[in-house]
Motif scaffolding. Structure first.
Motif, short mmCIF file in Angstrom:
data_model
loop_
_atom_site.label_atom_id
_atom_site.label_comp_id
_atom_site.label_asym_id
_atom_site.label_seq_id
_atom_site.Cartn_x
_atom_site.Cartn_y
_atom_site.Cartn_z
N PRO A 17 0.85 -1.03 0.01
CA PRO A 17 0.12 -0.14 -0.09
C PRO A 17 0.83 1.36 0.08
O PRO A 17 0.06 2.35 -0.05
N ARG A 34 2.16 8.13 -1.74
CA ARG A 34 0.81 7.46 -1.21
C ARG A 34 0.67 6.41 -0.38
O ARG A 34 1.55 5.41 -0.49
N VAL A 35 -0.05 6.44 0.61
CA VAL A 35 -0.14 5.42 1.38
C VAL A 35 -1.71 4.90 1.68
O VAL A 35 -2.68 5.78 1.84
N PHE A 36 -2.05 3.90 1.63
CA PHE A 36 -3.26 3.18 1.41
C PHE A 36 -4.33 4.11 0.56
O PHE A 36 -5.43 4.41 0.90
N ARG A 38 -3.84 7.18 -0.36
CA ARG A 38 -4.02 8.61 0.01
C ARG A 38 -2.71 9.46 -0.35
O ARG A 38 -1.65 8.77 0.06
N ARG A 134 4.62 -1.42 5.11
CA ARG A 134 4.25 -0.82 6.26
C ARG A 134 5.16 0.54 6.65
O ARG A 134 4.90 1.66 7.46
N ILE A 224 -5.33 7.32 8.90
CA ILE A 224 -4.13 6.75 8.83
C ILE A 224 -3.07 7.43 9.98
O ILE A 224 -3.37 8.27 10.23
N ASP A 289 0.16 2.91 9.92
CA ASP A 289 -0.99 2.02 10.35
C ASP A 289 -2.28 2.72 10.04
O ASP A 289 -2.48 4.05 9.84
N ARG A 290 -3.19 1.83 9.66
CA ARG A 290 -4.67 2.40 9.80
C ARG A 290 -5.21 2.74 11.22
O ARG A 290 -4.85 1.98 12.09
#
Length: 291
Positions: A17, A34-36, A38, A134, A224, A289-290
């Motif tokens: 991700p 960009r992460v997850f 976004r 991660r 996030i 992390d989410r």
């Protein structure tokens, strides 16, 4: 993977991700993160904007010094530092490599040589970027390539997109970066960032006596959370929330503002005096992390 946007080469590093776009030709800077799904750093629509406006976009390396130095002539041993101002406040800011072309191997290792101009020493900077599902790891190294000791500092300058909440786990602070006092104050008022939350408008300061992790970031709308860790002989966190910018800078650095003045005046937080052939290292990790 590398490709070109017009004349600007883009190097894409991704795992799961997390996806990074790096511009080797413009300071080896992170153009996009960009992460997850976004975007988390301030990314211009066109990469060429980084050239016209190098200080307020993406994330870039600062070396051979960070933050502000006086633009006056200063003698260090037998050499003379003679930097011109590159910022409206009259200072020499953020080093020399933030927008210059770097070499790279196509897989996250980038390097540049500099010096011999207003900075009279020769030096080499390396950045090794590692991406996992991660984390992002940035391993920075500044090496003195001259034959006498060189003042040295290194850091990174990311602009994290708003809305964002910031925690800086530190016991002391230099309340201003423009004309910083010799000794930091205990954190107080808006400079006490040990509880995560929104930063006050206009804040621009440097934090010292860091805990672990020194920084926590939360993007509440994106769901996030990130922790920032750093490994260096000495460490400082600079953070700025300037008006008119839709992002906040949170910068791990190896010295406090006015690092050359601090070195020469024997104040805390000065530039490191590197012997010939020696290196100053800074490792930064961002873990996501989410919520």
């Amino acid at each position: 993977m590398a490709h070109r946007d017009g004349a600007i080469e883009e190097l894409v590093l991704a795992d799961g991700p997390i996806e990074l776009t790096v511009l080797p030709g413009v300071g080896a800077r992170l153009h996009r993160l960009r992460v997850f799904g976004r975007d988390l750093i301030r990314t211009p629509a066109e990469p060429s904007v980084h050239i016209r406006d190098p200080f307020f976009w993406g994330s870039y390396v600062m070396a051979p010094w960070c933050n502000r130095l006086s633009a006056d002539r200063v003698d260090v041993g037998s050499r003379r530092v003679e930097l011109g101002s590159n910022f409206p406040d009259g200072t020499a800011i953020h080093g020399q490599v933030y927008a210059r072309p770097w070499e790279h191997d196509g897989h996250g290792e980038l390097w540049i040589r500099g010096g011999g101009d207003g900075w009279p020493w020769q030096y080499e900077v390396r950045q090794r970027i590692a991406v996992t599902p991660r984390t992002i790891g940035l391993a920075l190294s500044l090496t003195n390539r001259s034959d006498d000791p060189m003042p040295a500092g290194i850091g990174i300058h990311p602009w994290f997109m708003r809305p964002i909440q910031v925690g800086i786990h530190a016991a002391s602070v230099f309340p201003t970066n423009l004309d910083s006092q010799p000794i930091p104050d205990p954190v107080h008022g808006p400079f006490d960032r040990r509880e995560i939350g929104e930063m006050a408008d206009g804040l621009d300061a440097s934090w010292a006596d860091l805990a672990d992790p020194p920084v926590e970031l939360v993007w509440p709308d994106a769901g996030i959370r990130a922790t920032m860790r750093m490994s260096a002989p000495t460490g400082y966190i600079v953070a700025a929330n300037p008006p008119g910018v839709d992002a906040i800078a949170v910068e791990p650095e190896t010295h406090a503002p006015q690092g050359l003045r601090r070195l020469l005046g024997h104040e805390p937080g000065g530039l490191t005096l590197l012997e010939p052939g020696h290196a100053l290292d800074l490792d930064v990790e961002l873990a996501f992390d989410r919520l």
